[in-house]
Scaffold this motif. Structure first.
Motif, PDB file in Angstrom:
ATOM      1  N   GLY A  44       0.788  -1.225   0.000  1.00 26.21           N
ATOM      2  CA  GLY A  44       0.000   0.000   0.000  1.00 26.21           C
ATOM      3  C   GLY A  44       0.821   1.276   0.000  1.00 26.21           C
ATOM      4  N   ILE A  45       2.132   1.164   0.111  1.00 26.69           N
ATOM      5  CA  ILE A  45       2.989   2.356   0.058  1.00 26.69           C
ATOM      6  C   ILE A  45       3.220   2.702  -1.412  1.00 26.69           C
ATOM      7  CG2 ILE A  45       5.282   3.299   0.565  1.00 26.69           C
ATOM      8  CD1 ILE A  45       3.588   3.015   3.071  1.00 26.69           C
ATOM      9  N   THR A  46       2.878   3.924  -1.775  1.00 30.09           N
ATOM     10  CA  THR A  46       2.985   4.311  -3.183  1.00 30.09           C
ATOM     11  C   THR A  46       4.276   5.042  -3.505  1.00 30.09           C
ATOM     12  OG1 THR A  46       1.709   6.321  -2.731  1.00 30.09           O
ATOM     13  CG2 THR A  46       0.478   4.403  -3.528  1.00 30.09           C
ATOM     14  N   ILE A  47       4.842   5.742  -2.518  1.00 28.66           N
ATOM     15  CA  ILE A  47       6.096   6.470  -2.729  1.00 28.66           C
ATOM     16  C   ILE A  47       7.017   6.238  -1.528  1.00 28.66           C
ATOM     17  CG2 ILE A  47       7.197   8.735  -2.983  1.00 28.66           C
ATOM     18  CD1 ILE A  47       4.653   9.722  -4.323  1.00 28.66           C
ATOM     19  N   ASN A  79       6.684  -6.864   0.071  1.00 27.04           N
ATOM     20  CA  ASN A  79       5.893  -5.971  -0.789  1.00 27.04           C
ATOM     21  C   ASN A  79       6.627  -4.681  -1.145  1.00 27.04           C
ATOM     22  OD1 ASN A  79       3.503  -7.656  -0.924  1.00 27.04           O
ATOM     23  ND2 ASN A  79       3.265  -7.177   1.236  1.00 27.04           N
ATOM     24  N   VAL A  80       7.889  -4.830  -1.529  1.00 29.57           N
ATOM     25  CA  VAL A  80       8.677  -3.696  -2.007  1.00 29.57           C
ATOM     26  C   VAL A  80       8.781  -3.820  -3.519  1.00 29.57           C
ATOM     27  CG1 VAL A  80      10.924  -2.546  -1.952  1.00 29.57           C
ATOM     28  CG2 VAL A  80      10.003  -3.573   0.135  1.00 29.57           C
ATOM     29  N   GLU A  81       8.383  -2.759  -4.217  1.00 26.99           N
ATOM     30  CA  GLU A  81       8.463  -2.760  -5.675  1.00 26.99           C
ATOM     31  C   GLU A  81       9.912  -2.935  -6.117  1.00 26.99           C
ATOM     32  OE1 GLU A  81       5.885  -2.561  -7.846  1.00 26.99           O
ATOM     33  OE2 GLU A  81       4.498  -2.546  -6.140  1.00 26.99           O
ATOM     34  N   ARG A  85      13.644  -1.362  -4.556  1.00 27.50           N
ATOM     35  CA  ARG A  85      14.693  -2.186  -3.936  1.00 27.50           C
ATOM     36  C   ARG A  85      16.060  -1.531  -4.100  1.00 27.50           C
ATOM     37  NH1 ARG A  85      13.288  -6.875  -1.734  1.00 27.50           N
ATOM     38  NH2 ARG A  85      11.205  -7.634  -2.213  1.00 27.50           N
ATOM     39  N   ILE A  86      16.253  -0.806  -5.195  1.00 34.04           N
ATOM     40  CA  ILE A  86      17.514  -0.101  -5.445  1.00 34.04           C
ATOM     41  C   ILE A  86      17.741   0.947  -4.357  1.00 34.04           C
ATOM     42  CG2 ILE A  86      18.713   1.440  -7.056  1.00 34.04           C
ATOM     43  CD1 ILE A  86      17.042  -0.072  -9.281  1.00 34.04           C
ATOM     44  N   LEU A  87      16.670   1.656  -3.964  1.00 32.63           N
ATOM     45  CA  LEU A  87      16.776   2.656  -2.897  1.00 32.63           C
ATOM     46  C   LEU A  87      17.245   2.012  -1.594  1.00 32.63           C
ATOM     47  CD1 LEU A  87      13.517   4.803  -3.318  1.00 32.63           C
ATOM     48  CD2 LEU A  87      15.838   5.432  -3.966  1.00 32.63           C
ATOM     49  N   PHE A  88      16.667   0.860  -1.261  1.00 32.93           N
ATOM     50  CA  PHE A  88      17.046   0.159  -0.034  1.00 32.93           C
ATOM     51  C   PHE A  88      18.526  -0.206  -0.067  1.00 32.93           C
ATOM     52  CE2 PHE A  88      12.520  -0.325   0.216  1.00 32.93           C
ATOM     53  CZ  PHE A  88      12.241  -0.416   1.570  1.00 32.93           C
TER      54      PHE A  88
END
Length: 100
Positions: A44-47, A79-81, A85-88
């Motif tokens: 449900g997180i969009t940004i 549920n990470v797009e 994943r690159i940001l993480f």
């Protein structure tokens, strides 16, 4: 394993503020101190932006008792797009270098 729904914690579908990242950090830290495994659910997180992730996850690397191996074993993401994943990965890499 403790299942934490990010959207419920920050009461928003936007993971953008350091303040909300700090909320997540405090909850995650409280479970990790007890050596409990934590699953962060981003459904449900969009940004998601790095300011949020630096506070929520990057800050964990500032605590000497949490090694990279410990966090890899005790912290799971759900549920990470794929694009996010690159940001993480970037946030974790920078945090490891900064707090080394």
């Amino acid at each position: 394993m403790k299942h934490l729904v990010i959207k419920d914690i920050i009461e928003s579908d936007l993971a953008v503020s350091t303040e909300n990242g700090n909320k997540v950090f405090k909850i995650v830290d409280s479970y990790l101190q007890k050596k409990e495994k934590v699953e962060l659910d981003f459904a449900g997180i969009t940004i998601i932006i790095t300011a949020f992730l630096n506070a929520a996850i990057g800050s964990l690397y500032s605590k000497k008792e949490y090694t990279g191996d410990f966090l890899n074993e005790h912290l799971k993401l759900e549920n990470v797009e794929e694009d996010d994943r690159i940001l993480f990965k970037d946030v974790i890499q920078r945090a490891k270098e900064y707090f080394a």
